[in-house]
Write a protein that holds these residues in place. Structure first.
Motif, short mmCIF file in Angstrom:
data_model
loop_
_atom_site.label_atom_id
_atom_site.label_comp_id
_atom_site.label_asym_id
_atom_site.label_seq_id
_atom_site.Cartn_x
_atom_site.Cartn_y
_atom_site.Cartn_z
N LYS A 56 0.81 -1.22 0.00
CA LYS A 56 0.00 0.00 0.00
C LYS A 56 0.84 1.27 0.00
O LYS A 56 0.28 2.37 -0.05
N SER A 144 -7.82 -0.81 4.66
CA SER A 144 -8.58 -0.75 3.42
C SER A 144 -7.66 -1.11 2.26
O SER A 144 -6.47 -0.79 2.26
N ASN A 146 -6.55 -0.25 -0.64
CA ASN A 146 -6.23 0.78 -1.63
C ASN A 146 -4.80 1.24 -1.38
O ASN A 146 -4.27 1.04 -0.29
N SER A 152 -11.03 4.52 -0.66
CA SER A 152 -11.20 3.12 -0.29
C SER A 152 -12.07 2.37 -1.32
O SER A 152 -12.98 2.95 -1.90
N HIS A 231 -6.62 12.88 2.42
CA HIS A 231 -6.71 11.42 2.30
C HIS A 231 -7.84 11.22 1.31
O HIS A 231 -8.51 12.18 0.95
MG MG Z 1 -7.72 3.25 4.69
#
Ligand code: MG
Ligand code: TXA
Length: 320
Positions: A56, A144, A146, A152, A231
């Protein structure tokens, strides 16, 4: 990192067994929950947990939530006080994560909690997640699914868009019905602290504990270590509370008064429906050519609206 051949597994007994086998061998498998897809790894395997952070590009100071099948499994990893037990009884399985003191004998890889003496625990309700957890029979660490900083995923195709070639498999369980990440709370001597707004509303949590979470505002909920101001960042700029979109901008509507919206999160003004559509609609609009920004209609900040407002605020924040 050499690219992996990421395979898609079906949500039947064979797919679930294959996913559990890959996880037992230290692999990374994305799986559905009712909130968003998680990127799972064996929470006791330090190498596998390190691989989550690498896949990630996640900052290693940002701890992971562990996923277990039920409360008794959760109690092998964390210490539950009376309020945490009450919350678990009321909300599990479901979209609530509880931060509790880590047990000394938890056996979890230290990187799961990024070295802290607490652990965030969730019991998801999604039947495919439950089948996987029962088959794996131990805790799965799962952020999550992503790339860090991106929106997400609420379906298997979203996971593939971000992580294909970086993980071993995706267990395809269709669309996530809640569509927003879990609410994260921690019991404190004075009540319950809201660390992240999410799929369980603060009103419902306050009703169970009697503790005052009612004063929670989006500004007061930025206390989880991973919660950066920017984010969930789409490519385009995002503007909030827009009643009349600008020329050249896309308009993401909410409620009946947005006839000209490019997409409407819920024409009837239903916050659960809006939450379930939010991330998918941001992705669809962000992929449109020839536009410069997404204008978002006003959305009430009660119930799930608090979490929707939190995610949109971060989607709109200046990028680092
Ligand atoms: Mg997350
Ligand atoms: O719905 C969800 O919660 C999804 C699904 C996959 O379960 N997971 C998820 O994970 O959203 P992630 O990693 O994207 O977000 C986890 C958040 C981060 O903000 C992290 O800082 C916080 O949980 N967190 C994890 N452990 C914590 C701890 N011990 N204390 C405080 N916050 C913690």
């Amino acid at each position: 990192m050499d690219p992996l051949n990421t395979i898609m597994l079906q949500d039947n007994a064979m797919g679930v067994r294959a996913a559990a086998d890959m996880l037992r061998r230290g692999g990374l498998v994305a799986f559905p929950t009712e909130t968003v897809y998680g990127l799972g790894a064996d929470a006791a395997n330090a190498v596998a947990v390190a691989a989550i952070y690498a896949a990630k590009s996640r900052p290693t100071l940002n701890p992971l939530i562990i996923h277990v099948a039920d409360l008794s499994a959760a109690q092998q990893y964390g210490v539950f006080d009376d309020i945490s037990l009450k919350l678990a009884a009321a909300f599990w399985p479901g979209p609530l994560s509880l931060v509790v003191p880590l047990r000394g004998d938890s056996g979890l890889a230290p990187a799961v909690s990024a070295g802290a003496d607490t652990v965030a625990i969730r019991v998801p309700a999604n039947p495919v997640a439950q089948a996987l957890l029962k088959s794996f029979d131990s805790a799965l660490a799962a952020p999550s699914a992503n790339m860090s900083g991106q929106v997400s995923p609420t379906c298997a195709a979203h996971v593939m868009q971000g992580l294909s070639g970086r993980i071993d498999a995706v267990l395809d369980g269709g669309n996530c019905i809640v569509g927003l990440e879990s609410t994260i709370v921690r019991a404190t001597p004075n009540g319950v602290a809201l660390l992240r707004a999410g799929g369980a509303s603060v009103e419902d949590i306050a009703a169970v504990t009697g503790a005052d979470l009612g004063a929670a505002t989006p500004e007061k909920t930025r206390r989880s270590p991973g919660l950066m101001a920017s984010h969930y960042a789409p490519r385009m700029a995002v503007h909030l509370n827009v009643k009349r979109p600008r020329d050249g901008h896309l308009w993401l509507g909410f409620g009946p008064h947005c006839e000209n919206a490019d997409l409407n999160l819920s024409p009837e003004g239903n916050l659960s429906e809006a939450a379930a559509n939010l991330f998918a609609y941001l992705r669809i609009l962000d992929a449109k050519a020839g536009k410069t920004a997404i204008d978002v209609a006003p959305i009430p900040v009660s119930g799930l609206g608090l979490a929707i407002a939190d995610r949109l605020r971060r989607a709109a924040a200046p990028r680092p």
